[in-house]
Design a protein around this motif. Structure first.
Motif, PDB file in Angstrom:
ATOM      1  N   GLN A 120       7.058  47.677  18.574  1.00  0.00           N
ATOM      2  CA  GLN A 120       7.099  46.838  17.375  1.00  0.00           C
ATOM      3  C   GLN A 120       8.389  46.024  17.329  1.00  0.00           C
ATOM      4  O   GLN A 120       8.389  44.848  16.958  1.00  0.00           O
ATOM      5  N   LEU A 121       9.495  46.659  17.708  1.00  0.00           N
ATOM      6  CA  LEU A 121      10.776  45.956  17.721  1.00  0.00           C
ATOM      7  C   LEU A 121      10.743  44.801  18.711  1.00  0.00           C
ATOM      8  O   LEU A 121      11.217  43.698  18.425  1.00  0.00           O
ATOM      9  N   ARG A 122      10.168  45.063  19.875  1.00  0.00           N
ATOM     10  CA  ARG A 122      10.077  44.013  20.887  1.00  0.00           C
ATOM     11  C   ARG A 122       9.233  42.848  20.382  1.00  0.00           C
ATOM     12  O   ARG A 122       9.558  41.680  20.609  1.00  0.00           O
ATOM     13  N   ARG A 123       8.129  43.163  19.705  1.00  0.00           N
ATOM     14  CA  ARG A 123       7.282  42.088  19.176  1.00  0.00           C
ATOM     15  C   ARG A 123       8.064  41.230  18.190  1.00  0.00           C
ATOM     16  O   ARG A 123       7.947  40.004  18.172  1.00  0.00           O
ATOM     17  N   LEU A 124       8.846  41.903  17.355  1.00  0.00           N
ATOM     18  CA  LEU A 124       9.636  41.170  16.371  1.00  0.00           C
ATOM     19  C   LEU A 124      10.692  40.316  17.062  1.00  0.00           C
ATOM     20  O   LEU A 124      10.880  39.141  16.729  1.00  0.00           O
TER      21      LEU A 124
END
Length: 350
Positions: free
Chosen positions: A146-150
């Motif tokens: 999720q962090l990477r997507r953000l």
């Protein structure tokens, strides 16, 4: 099909509509369903007026499947109603791996459990036997994804290609952590990397992600599934990288919400506090993240610095819980096998 008397009436009413007739008319489901619960934003308590109703559940493998040892291990999916129901064989494996999307189904509020047979209650009441240090990689991996997507979504169009590739590589590698939940393992694994760039390399701007893979006698559909998931990461990155609409901003806020939620839930599990899917104590924080309260605008550019400060706080708590975790290294396989045998006896005696 008898729905739970403790469930919220409005959700039971929805199940009685024609949109959910498949629960009763599909021969694979019907009397074989042992557990149905809300999932997604309604289960977390982060829903708004636009939120869809997501339902997840478990159905029993049939007596014939058990006796012929040809048990279904693929979920039933009804895309129109966003319903996914897992066969017993598959859900046990996913729960044993501490898959966040499945573990959370055993920690929903009683009012959100729509159907729970004696077999379903056995699984729900024994949720603790599935918890182990596997949660470090699963919850940590999902949160990092999720962090990477953000981060990827916030990368600007003039971001150096080398940096973009590193973001994408990190996202795919974290996605691959969960492949064992869905696909047969590859003996020599899959190696993704970006070639080393020498200072004098004139083509260093064109370096991209490469893959090393050597398979023999591997299921084609599993290989296709893994490739599709990796391709989806690249596709989603390209979409988000050119975002400019309010709708896309809402998606980014949801990424931030789920990132923090996963870190909080994972921390609680690692601390031995069990599975708490409905985030009542964190409701204000999570809704503020969803509504973009912490996103500032400076000179026409969205500033997510405060969001990342919040993420950093909960990431530190997760990492501390990881170091101090007293959960077993692996789930209690003996207890899990006993549970499966008891449920299997119920099936064969019907």
């Amino acid at each position: 099909m008898i729905f739970s008397q403790n469930a919220e009436g409005k959700f039971i009413d929805i199940l009685h509509t024609t949109d959910y007739d498949f629960l009763k008319t599909n021969p694979v489901l019907n009397a074989n369903i042992i557990y149905l619960t809300l999932s997604g934003s309604h289960a977390y308590g982060t829903n708004n007026e636009y939120s869809d109703i997501d339902i997840r559940g478990i159905f029993l493998n049939t007596k014939k499947e058990l006796l012929t040892m040809e048990c279904s291990d693929k979920p039933f999916e009804h895309r129109e109603s966003d319903t996914v129901i897992y066969p017993l064989k598959q859900i046990i494996k996913l729960l044993s791996n501490c898959n966040p999307n499945c573990i959370e189904l055993l920690g929903t509020k009683d009012q959100h459990v729509l159907l729970c047979s004696p077999e379903g209650k056995l699984i729900r009441d024994n949720a603790h036997i599935f918890l182990s240090k596997y949660a470090i990689n699963t919850f940590g991996g999902y949160a990092t994804a999720q962090l990477r997507r953000l981060q990827n979504a916030l990368a600007r169009d003039n971001y150096p290609k080398s940096e973009k590739e590193r973001h994408i590589l990190g996202s795919i590698q974290n996605q691959m952590v969960t492949f064992k939940d869905r696909y047969k393992e590859i003996d020599n694994n899959i190696n993704l990397y970006i070639p080393h760039v020498n200072d004098g390399d004139l083509n260093k701007k064109d370096k991209e992600i490469l893959i090393d893979i050597n398979v023999k006698g591997y299921p084609l559909r599993d290989l296709k599934g893994m490739y599709s998931e990796m391709n989806n990461v690249i596709r989603d990155y390209d979409k988000l990288n050119h975002r400019n609409s309010k709708k896309d901003d809402l998606h980014l806020n949801k990424h931030a919400l789920h990132l923090v939620r996963l870190l909080i839930m994972g921390t609680e599990i690692l601390q031995g506090k069990g599975i708490h899917t409905h985030r009542e104590q964190d409701h204000s924080l999570l809704m503020d993240l969803r509504n973009g309260t912490y996103v500032l605008e400076r000179n026409g550019v969205k500033d997510y610095s405060e969001v990342f400060n919040i993420v950093d706080k909960y990431e530190k708590e997760f990492n501390y819980a990881k170091k101090e975790c007293a959960l077993p290294d692996k789930p209690d396989y003996d207890a899990i096998n006993d549970l499966v045998m008891e449920i299997t006896r119920h099936i064969l005696m019907k």
